[in-house]
Design a protein around this motif. Structure first.
Motif, short mmCIF file in Angstrom:
data_model
loop_
_atom_site.label_atom_id
_atom_site.label_comp_id
_atom_site.label_asym_id
_atom_site.label_seq_id
_atom_site.Cartn_x
_atom_site.Cartn_y
_atom_site.Cartn_z
N SER A 83 33.64 40.97 48.98
CA SER A 83 32.68 40.80 50.08
C SER A 83 31.65 41.91 50.07
O SER A 83 30.44 41.67 50.17
CB SER A 83 33.46 40.80 51.40
OG SER A 83 32.58 40.89 52.50
N ARG A 84 32.10 43.15 49.87
CA ARG A 84 31.16 44.29 49.85
C ARG A 84 30.27 44.25 48.61
O ARG A 84 29.14 44.71 48.64
CB ARG A 84 31.94 45.60 49.88
CG ARG A 84 32.69 45.82 51.19
CD ARG A 84 33.28 47.20 51.25
NE ARG A 84 34.20 47.36 52.35
CZ ARG A 84 34.57 48.55 52.81
NH1 ARG A 84 34.12 49.65 52.25
NH2 ARG A 84 35.43 48.64 53.82
N ALA A 85 30.79 43.70 47.52
CA ALA A 85 30.01 43.63 46.28
C ALA A 85 29.10 42.38 46.29
O ALA A 85 28.32 42.18 45.37
CB ALA A 85 30.94 43.60 45.07
N GLY A 86 29.25 41.56 47.33
CA GLY A 86 28.39 40.38 47.47
C GLY A 86 28.73 39.26 46.50
O GLY A 86 27.87 38.49 46.08
N ILE A 87 30.01 39.19 46.09
CA ILE A 87 30.41 38.13 45.17
C ILE A 87 31.61 37.39 45.76
O ILE A 87 32.24 37.86 46.71
CB ILE A 87 30.80 38.71 43.78
CG1 ILE A 87 31.93 39.75 43.91
CG2 ILE A 87 29.58 39.33 43.09
CD1 ILE A 87 32.41 40.28 42.59
N ALA A 88 31.91 36.24 45.21
CA ALA A 88 33.07 35.47 45.69
C ALA A 88 34.35 36.17 45.22
O ALA A 88 34.39 36.67 44.09
CB ALA A 88 33.01 34.06 45.12
N PRO A 89 35.39 36.17 46.06
CA PRO A 89 36.64 36.83 45.65
C PRO A 89 37.15 36.33 44.30
O PRO A 89 37.64 37.10 43.48
CB PRO A 89 37.62 36.45 46.77
CG PRO A 89 36.77 36.19 47.97
CD PRO A 89 35.49 35.62 47.43
N MET A 90 36.94 35.01 44.06
CA MET A 90 37.47 34.43 42.81
C MET A 90 36.75 34.93 41.56
O MET A 90 37.21 34.75 40.45
CB MET A 90 37.38 32.89 42.86
CG MET A 90 38.49 32.24 43.64
SD MET A 90 40.11 32.71 43.01
CE MET A 90 40.07 31.89 41.41
N ALA A 91 35.59 35.59 41.77
CA ALA A 91 34.84 36.09 40.60
C ALA A 91 35.55 37.29 39.99
O ALA A 91 35.34 37.63 38.83
CB ALA A 91 33.42 36.47 41.03
N LEU A 92 36.43 37.95 40.76
CA LEU A 92 37.05 39.18 40.25
C LEU A 92 38.25 38.93 39.34
O LEU A 92 38.36 39.56 38.30
CB LEU A 92 37.41 40.11 41.42
CG LEU A 92 36.19 40.83 42.02
CD1 LEU A 92 36.58 41.62 43.28
CD2 LEU A 92 35.53 41.75 41.01
N PRO A 93 39.15 37.97 39.71
CA PRO A 93 40.29 37.78 38.79
C PRO A 93 40.01 36.75 37.69
O PRO A 93 40.92 36.30 37.02
CB PRO A 93 41.39 37.29 39.73
CG PRO A 93 40.68 36.59 40.83
CD PRO A 93 39.36 37.26 40.98
N VAL A 94 38.73 36.37 37.50
CA VAL A 94 38.43 35.30 36.54
C VAL A 94 38.65 35.82 35.12
O VAL A 94 38.34 36.99 34.82
CB VAL A 94 36.98 34.79 36.77
CG1 VAL A 94 35.95 35.70 36.12
CG2 VAL A 94 36.81 33.35 36.34
N PRO A 95 39.26 35.02 34.21
CA PRO A 95 39.52 35.48 32.85
C PRO A 95 38.24 35.95 32.14
O PRO A 95 37.15 35.45 32.42
CB PRO A 95 40.10 34.24 32.16
CG PRO A 95 40.70 33.43 33.26
CD PRO A 95 39.81 33.66 34.46
N ASP A 96 38.39 36.92 31.23
CA ASP A 96 37.25 37.50 30.54
C ASP A 96 36.31 36.44 29.98
O ASP A 96 35.10 36.52 30.16
CB ASP A 96 37.73 38.37 29.36
CG ASP A 96 38.52 39.59 29.87
OD1 ASP A 96 37.94 40.43 30.59
OD2 ASP A 96 39.73 39.66 29.57
N ASP A 97 36.86 35.41 29.34
CA ASP A 97 35.99 34.43 28.65
C ASP A 97 35.33 33.48 29.65
O ASP A 97 34.46 32.71 29.29
CB ASP A 97 36.80 33.64 27.60
CG ASP A 97 38.02 32.95 28.22
OD1 ASP A 97 38.22 33.08 29.48
OD2 ASP A 97 38.78 32.30 27.50
N GLU A 98 35.71 33.55 30.92
CA GLU A 98 35.06 32.68 31.91
C GLU A 98 34.12 33.47 32.82
O GLU A 98 33.47 32.90 33.68
CB GLU A 98 36.11 31.99 32.77
CG GLU A 98 36.94 30.96 32.02
CD GLU A 98 38.03 30.38 32.93
OE1 GLU A 98 39.14 30.12 32.47
OE2 GLU A 98 37.73 30.25 34.16
N TYR A 99 34.08 34.81 32.58
CA TYR A 99 33.25 35.63 33.47
C TYR A 99 31.80 35.16 33.37
O TYR A 99 31.28 34.90 32.30
CB TYR A 99 33.31 37.12 33.10
CG TYR A 99 32.45 37.96 34.04
CD1 TYR A 99 31.13 38.26 33.70
CD2 TYR A 99 32.92 38.33 35.29
CE1 TYR A 99 30.31 38.96 34.60
CE2 TYR A 99 32.12 39.03 36.18
CZ TYR A 99 30.82 39.33 35.83
OH TYR A 99 30.01 40.02 36.71
#
Lengths: 90, 90
Positions: free
Chosen positions: A69-85
């Motif tokens: 939230s503080r970084a302005g991104i969706a929570p799901m964007a953080l644990p997303v696998p490297d190749d799907e970032y």
């Protein structure tokens, strides 16, 4: 949390927090921001942010939500696998 | 974890743990297993599993990994958004 038996399927434990760290670092570097500046912008101590980027902080799901939230991104964007970032994240 | 300022972008906090709970429930119901049996199979107390399914447990990333490992699914299958559940997860 009180698991009674220690069952591991290959020792990938801690991979999720390391993945969150790599993705947080990607978010930061996309704006060419130093850890000091990024931590200050998000209102976290630099050491805390450094720990998370290095994947050594076993944060909770709510902390992950707050960080995103503080970084302005969706929570799901953080644990997303490297190749799907970057594919439709945030 | 030590955020100094409470910045929220719309109160979605806790949504991730509720999402993990819904997905865990889906995993359990796919094998038509009761909470009692599922908790026993995974080696957790029934109350702990019930809390997670109801989304009231703010678990850590390592606990999420352990839970997924015991359930025989990929950790990323648990926080996946409702509309993506089942698409190449686990």
């Amino acid at each position: 949390m009180q698991p009674n038996t220690e069952v591991t399927h290959g020792d990938t434990r801690g991979e999720l927090q390391r993945l969150v760290g790599r993705n947080l670092r990607r978010v930061r570097l996309e704006s060419s921001t130093s850890q000091d500046t990024f931590a200050a912008q998000l209102g976290y101590a630099r050491s805390y942010m450094g720990d998370i980027e290095r994947g050594v902080r076993n944060i909770t799901l709510k902390s992950l939500e707050e960080l995103a939230s503080r970084a302005g991104i969706a929570p799901m964007a953080l644990p997303v696998p490297d190749d799907e970032y970057g594919h439709g994240s945030g």
